[in-house]
Design a protein around this motif. Structure first.
Motif, PDB file in Angstrom:
ATOM      1  N   GLY A  17      59.127  -2.207  -7.032  1.00 39.55           N
ATOM      2  CA  GLY A  17      57.726  -2.357  -6.735  1.00 39.55           C
ATOM      3  C   GLY A  17      57.541  -2.819  -5.302  1.00 39.55           C
ATOM      4  N   GLN A  18      56.280  -2.934  -4.882  1.00 32.96           N
ATOM      5  CA  GLN A  18      55.975  -3.313  -3.503  1.00 32.96           C
ATOM      6  C   GLN A  18      56.112  -4.814  -3.276  1.00 32.96           C
ATOM      7  OE1 GLN A  18      55.204  -1.235  -0.832  1.00 32.96           O
ATOM      8  NE2 GLN A  18      55.985   0.283  -2.274  1.00 32.96           N
ATOM      9  N   GLY A  19      55.961  -5.581  -4.339  1.00 33.44           N
ATOM     10  CA  GLY A  19      56.090  -7.025  -4.200  1.00 33.44           C
ATOM     11  C   GLY A  19      54.745  -7.732  -4.186  1.00 33.44           C
ATOM     12  N   THR A  20      54.791  -9.007  -4.541  1.00 31.01           N
ATOM     13  CA  THR A  20      53.603  -9.854  -4.512  1.00 31.01           C
ATOM     14  C   THR A  20      53.995 -11.206  -3.929  1.00 31.01           C
ATOM     15  OG1 THR A  20      51.790 -10.741  -5.879  1.00 31.01           O
ATOM     16  CG2 THR A  20      53.965 -10.689  -6.896  1.00 31.01           C
ATOM     17  N   GLN A  21      53.109 -11.731  -3.088  1.00 30.00           N
ATOM     18  CA  GLN A  21      53.418 -12.972  -2.376  1.00 30.00           C
ATOM     19  C   GLN A  21      53.160 -14.189  -3.260  1.00 30.00           C
ATOM     20  OE1 GLN A  21      54.549 -13.526   0.974  1.00 30.00           O
ATOM     21  NE2 GLN A  21      54.769 -15.638   0.229  1.00 30.00           N
ATOM     22  N   VAL A  22      54.117 -15.081  -3.299  1.00 27.37           N
ATOM     23  CA  VAL A  22      53.966 -16.382  -3.957  1.00 27.37           C
ATOM     24  C   VAL A  22      54.178 -17.447  -2.898  1.00 27.37           C
ATOM     25  CG1 VAL A  22      54.942 -17.990  -5.627  1.00 27.37           C
ATOM     26  CG2 VAL A  22      54.683 -15.567  -6.226  1.00 27.37           C
TER      27      VAL A  22
ATOM     28  N   GLU B 240      53.322  -4.846  -9.251  1.00 26.08           N
ATOM     29  CA  GLU B 240      53.304  -6.285  -9.533  1.00 26.08           C
ATOM     30  C   GLU B 240      51.898  -6.856  -9.324  1.00 26.08           C
ATOM     31  OE1 GLU B 240      57.240  -5.478  -7.234  1.00 26.08           O
ATOM     32  OE2 GLU B 240      55.126  -4.941  -7.058  1.00 26.08           O
ATOM     33  N   SER B 241      51.638  -7.939 -10.018  1.00 24.41           N
ATOM     34  CA  SER B 241      50.398  -8.677  -9.823  1.00 24.41           C
ATOM     35  C   SER B 241      50.631 -10.127 -10.219  1.00 24.41           C
ATOM     36  CB  SER B 241      49.262  -8.076 -10.652  1.00 24.41           C
ATOM     37  OG  SER B 241      49.570  -8.121 -12.032  1.00 24.41           O
ATOM     38  N   GLY B 242      49.700 -10.986  -9.827  1.00 23.87           N
ATOM     39  CA  GLY B 242      49.754 -12.379 -10.253  1.00 23.87           C
ATOM     40  C   GLY B 242      50.214 -13.368  -9.213  1.00 23.87           C
ATOM     41  N   GLY B 243      50.576 -12.888  -8.028  1.00 21.20           N
ATOM     42  CA  GLY B 243      50.989 -13.819  -6.988  1.00 21.20           C
ATOM     43  C   GLY B 243      49.798 -14.603  -6.448  1.00 21.20           C
ATOM     44  N   GLY B 244      50.098 -15.573  -5.609  1.00 24.47           N
ATOM     45  CA  GLY B 244      49.026 -16.362  -5.009  1.00 24.47           C
ATOM     46  C   GLY B 244      49.544 -17.655  -4.425  1.00 24.47           C
ATOM     47  N   LEU B 245      48.603 -18.546  -4.140  1.00 22.37           N
ATOM     48  CA  LEU B 245      48.905 -19.852  -3.554  1.00 22.37           C
ATOM     49  C   LEU B 245      48.759 -20.919  -4.632  1.00 22.37           C
ATOM     50  CD1 LEU B 245      49.354 -21.759  -1.107  1.00 22.37           C
ATOM     51  CD2 LEU B 245      46.864 -21.680  -0.763  1.00 22.37           C
ATOM     52  N   VAL B 246      49.755 -21.783  -4.748  1.00 21.69           N
ATOM     53  CA  VAL B 246      49.724 -22.832  -5.755  1.00 21.69           C
ATOM     54  C   VAL B 246      50.373 -24.088  -5.175  1.00 21.69           C
ATOM     55  CG1 VAL B 246      51.934 -22.132  -6.775  1.00 21.69           C
ATOM     56  CG2 VAL B 246      50.251 -23.358  -8.180  1.00 21.69           C
TER      57      VAL B 246
ATOM     58  N   SER C 105      53.165 -10.388 -13.279  1.00 23.26           N
ATOM     59  CA  SER C 105      53.274  -9.245 -14.181  1.00 23.26           C
ATOM     60  C   SER C 105      53.807  -8.054 -13.401  1.00 23.26           C
ATOM     61  CB  SER C 105      51.907  -8.887 -14.763  1.00 23.26           C
ATOM     62  OG  SER C 105      51.374  -9.959 -15.510  1.00 23.26           O
ATOM     63  N   CYS C 106      54.533  -7.212 -14.103  1.00 27.17           N
ATOM     64  CA  CYS C 106      55.045  -5.972 -13.510  1.00 27.17           C
ATOM     65  C   CYS C 106      54.785  -4.858 -14.507  1.00 27.17           C
ATOM     66  CB  CYS C 106      56.522  -6.084 -13.199  1.00 27.17           C
ATOM     67  SG  CYS C 106      57.243  -4.545 -12.539  1.00 27.17           S
ATOM     68  N   ALA C 107      53.894  -3.958 -14.147  1.00 27.25           N
ATOM     69  CA  ALA C 107      53.542  -2.843 -15.025  1.00 27.25           C
ATOM     70  C   ALA C 107      54.321  -1.599 -14.607  1.00 27.25           C
ATOM     71  CB  ALA C 107      52.048  -2.579 -14.956  1.00 27.25           C
ATOM     72  N   ALA C 108      54.994  -1.007 -15.578  1.00 24.84           N
ATOM     73  CA  ALA C 108      55.787   0.191 -15.311  1.00 24.84           C
ATOM     74  C   ALA C 108      55.077   1.422 -15.857  1.00 24.84           C
ATOM     75  CB  ALA C 108      57.162   0.061 -15.955  1.00 24.84           C
TER      76      ALA C 108
ATOM     77  N   GLN D  68      57.021 -16.004 -16.027  1.00 19.68           N
ATOM     78  CA  GLN D  68      56.279 -17.268 -16.066  1.00 19.68           C
ATOM     79  C   GLN D  68      57.025 -18.273 -15.210  1.00 19.68           C
ATOM     80  OE1 GLN D  68      53.305 -18.104 -17.650  1.00 19.68           O
ATOM     81  NE2 GLN D  68      53.529 -20.028 -16.526  1.00 19.68           N
ATOM     82  N   MET D  69      56.351 -18.800 -14.212  1.00 22.87           N
ATOM     83  CA  MET D  69      56.978 -19.724 -13.275  1.00 22.87           C
ATOM     84  C   MET D  69      56.301 -21.076 -13.381  1.00 22.87           C
ATOM     85  SD  MET D  69      57.435 -17.209  -9.975  1.00 22.87           S
ATOM     86  CE  MET D  69      55.678 -17.132  -9.633  1.00 22.87           C
ATOM     87  N   ASN D  70      57.043 -22.066 -13.817  1.00 25.50           N
ATOM     88  CA  ASN D  70      56.530 -23.432 -13.959  1.00 25.50           C
ATOM     89  C   ASN D  70      57.240 -24.365 -12.996  1.00 25.50           C
ATOM     90  OD1 ASN D  70      54.917 -22.542 -16.138  1.00 25.50           O
ATOM     91  ND2 ASN D  70      56.560 -22.966 -17.609  1.00 25.50           N
ATOM     92  N   SER D  71      56.661 -25.526 -12.795  1.00 33.11           N
ATOM     93  CA  SER D  71      57.254 -26.548 -11.917  1.00 33.11           C
ATOM     94  C   SER D  71      57.663 -25.941 -10.572  1.00 33.11           C
ATOM     95  CB  SER D  71      58.480 -27.180 -12.592  1.00 33.11           C
ATOM     96  OG  SER D  71      58.136 -27.753 -13.831  1.00 33.11           O
TER      97      SER D  71
END
Length: 118
Positions: free
Chosen positions: A109-114, A6-12, A21-24, A82-85
């Motif tokens: 997957g290992q996970g990504t922090q949001v 996984e990728s794309g997590g973060g602080l918002v 994204s999750c690449a297999a 895609q995560m909105n609002s």
């Protein structure tokens, strides 16, 4: 075996958007679909969304319907969320999973922090 990254997590800030994204890789042909799950601190892991290769069916948790969209690339090796609002209650570790031929979530997957700030 299927490997998931996984990728794309973060602080918002609340009301903002993120795309995960999750690449297999590996024996991806043995997978029948992929999904996203999340786990907040002190809570059980919960289903977020899924997409199935047969017919492209999608499903969403009630808590994210209308805000999140799951999609895939044409070769079915990458799945997006895609995560909105976004809301503070969406804060969690998000992990993707791939289903095997029995439609069981077998590979993770290992996970990504949001983190969504108020």
């Amino acid at each position: 075996q299927v490997q998931l990254v996984e990728s794309g997590g973060g602080l918002v800030q609340a009301g903002g958007s993120l795309r995960l994204s999750c690449a297999a890789s590996g024996r991806t042909f043995s997978s029948t679909g992929m999904g996203w799950f999340r786990q907040a601190p002190g809570k059980e892991r919960e289903f977020v969304a899924s997409i199935w290769w047969s017919g492209g069916r999608t499903a969403y948790a009630n808590s994210v319907k209308g805000r999140f969209t799951i999609s895939r690339d044409n070769v079915k090796t990458t799945v997006y969320l895609q995560m909105n609002s976004l809301k503070p209650e969406d804060t969690a570790v998000y992990a993707c999973a791939a289903a095997d031929t029995t439609n069981t979530w077998r590979y993770w997957g290992q996970g990504t922090q949001v983190t969504v700030s108020s």
